[in-house]
Design a protein around this motif. Sequence first.
Motif, PDB file in Angstrom:
ATOM      1  N   LEU A  63      27.203  74.381  57.253  1.00 46.67           N
ATOM      2  CA  LEU A  63      26.799  75.578  58.000  1.00 46.67           C
ATOM      3  C   LEU A  63      27.299  75.543  59.443  1.00 46.67           C
ATOM      4  O   LEU A  63      26.988  76.426  60.225  1.00 46.67           O
ATOM      5  N   GLN A  64      28.069  74.504  59.779  1.00 47.41           N
ATOM      6  CA  GLN A  64      28.513  74.333  61.170  1.00 47.41           C
ATOM      7  C   GLN A  64      29.764  75.176  61.420  1.00 47.41           C
ATOM      8  O   GLN A  64      30.790  74.986  60.767  1.00 47.41           O
ATOM      9  N   THR A  65      29.662  76.080  62.387  1.00 44.34           N
ATOM     10  CA  THR A  65      30.771  77.004  62.657  1.00 44.34           C
ATOM     11  C   THR A  65      32.089  76.251  62.827  1.00 44.34           C
ATOM     12  O   THR A  65      32.147  75.252  63.542  1.00 44.34           O
ATOM     13  N   ASP A  66      33.117  76.720  62.168  1.00 39.53           N
ATOM     14  CA  ASP A  66      34.479  76.186  62.241  1.00 39.53           C
ATOM     15  C   ASP A  66      34.667  74.838  61.556  1.00 39.53           C
ATOM     16  O   ASP A  66      35.768  74.283  61.576  1.00 39.53           O
ATOM     17  N   HIS A  67      33.608  74.269  60.982  1.00 37.35           N
ATOM     18  CA  HIS A  67      33.804  73.019  60.240  1.00 37.35           C
ATOM     19  C   HIS A  67      34.510  73.351  58.922  1.00 37.35           C
ATOM     20  O   HIS A  67      34.188  74.349  58.278  1.00 37.35           O
ATOM     21  N   PRO A  68      35.470  72.513  58.500  1.00 40.74           N
ATOM     22  CA  PRO A  68      36.196  72.832  57.261  1.00 40.74           C
ATOM     23  C   PRO A  68      35.269  73.022  56.059  1.00 40.74           C
ATOM     24  O   PRO A  68      35.563  73.843  55.174  1.00 40.74           O
ATOM     25  N   LEU A  69      34.132  72.314  56.022  1.00 44.63           N
ATOM     26  CA  LEU A  69      33.223  72.481  54.880  1.00 44.63           C
ATOM     27  C   LEU A  69      32.514  73.830  54.927  1.00 44.63           C
ATOM     28  O   LEU A  69      32.190  74.414  53.897  1.00 44.63           O
TER      29      LEU A  69
END
Length: 452
Positions: A63-69
């Motif tokens: 759910l972390q903005t801009d994290h690839p996941l």
Amino acid sequence: MLLTLRVQGARHWVKSTRCLASSAAPAKSPSSQLEVSGSTYATDGWTNVTPKILSYLGANKHLQTDHPLSIIRQRIVNYFYGAYRNQRGNPLFSVYDQMNPVVTVQQNFDNLLIPADHVSRQKSDCYYINQQHLLRAHTTAHQVELISGGLDNFLVVGEVYRREEIDSTHYPVFHQAAAVGVVTKDELLERNPGPEFFEEMWSGTLPDPKVILPSSKFMDQTKQPCHTLEAVKLMEHEMKHHVLVGLTKDLFGPRIKYRWVDTYFPFTQPSWELEIYFKDNWLEVLGCGIMRHEILQRSGVHQSIGYAFGVGLERLAMVLFDVPDIRLFWSNDSGFLSQFSEKDLHNLPKYKPISHYPQCTNDLSFWLPQDIEVDAGFSPNDFYDLVRSVAGDMVEQISLVDKFKHPKTGRSSVCFRIVYRHMERTLTQAEVNEIHKQIASASVDSFNVQIR
Ligand code: FA5
Ligand code: MG
């Protein structure tokens, strides 16, 4: 290598059953308590979660903005929202991405017909909080509660925990999207009229659901006794070719190389894995199958047939972004994280290897000349070029971290953060300070600014 990848990937659910006596130490009387996700649990002889593993709870990389996941999660969700709509035009699938990772043994295993002696229940394979609770080993653990609650089509996204060795494609905490699609006869047969779902000879009763059958290598992998072959084949086709190949091609483009491998899961029959060709190897990305009818029956669904799958987000992200090692997804190194952005989900960059030498971060703040402002007389891009020309590849990133206008003088001030890192050696702070000073004085010369 090819074999290793497959066998390791399949390790959790496929391995044969084994006696648990050696690893399942008898539960001791509660000696202490553990606080996890806001609830208190009494520990016992099964407790094996470590503080390190507990520290991953709430990290929510998906759910972390801009994290690839997070980018992969959005791509999957968008695919399901776009491709599957109900008659009123609303998305067919509902998405749950914040379910509590602490689940009961019943949710993780019993509800899914995982035999009492199955190897995946072992203490050596899972992170137990106590004899009754564990950190979910798969997001499929939420399946029965959601179907029982009346849902037919849903995705559950979240992190899962398994005691595993770490290598470039395995990590003890990773993310899965698990999905279920349940259809009635009318829905499935609308496009393919004709076949029956259930064998005429079948009495309609299944073994007592309280008895969890031993897993069987001899279980007929063609179909479950209750289903007709036609219904299974239609469902298989819909799941494999519409849903999963559709998703794969949406993510990786029409030319992606994939193959289906027959496998065994206690909760689906028949079952398959999908493998994708990546870096000269076949990489297993998901498991799937036709849901065991007992699971649907227990959840109050009697006349439908369902498929289910569980896909590893890290594995997809590795292929999509060309990330060579699963550990990188846990990196807080801004050299890794700054490469990804969810601004344009369909124009995603390939990962560029980062140096393993440490970063040094220095800020530079200056006053712009009177009446000059950012993008009105001063362009940050000019500053970035200046930095590159002074420091070259020693600089990994530059970002504008602060802008400020003095209320009295009206002058604007800016602050840039410069991250230094060499590809071949460790930079000393003294060396970085020297370059940083050169950048400052070049800025004064070029832009007539005043260093703060
Ligand atoms: C499962 O977890 C099943 N629950 C999937 C499933 C759901 C099958 C519904 C049928 C019906 P498995 O253990 O194979 O299966 O994991 C699914 C995916 O998670 C794998 O294909 C892989 O992409 C990923 N995965 C498994 N172990 C790891 C790991 N240690 N590190 C990273 N990814 C992993
Ligand atoms: Mg597997």
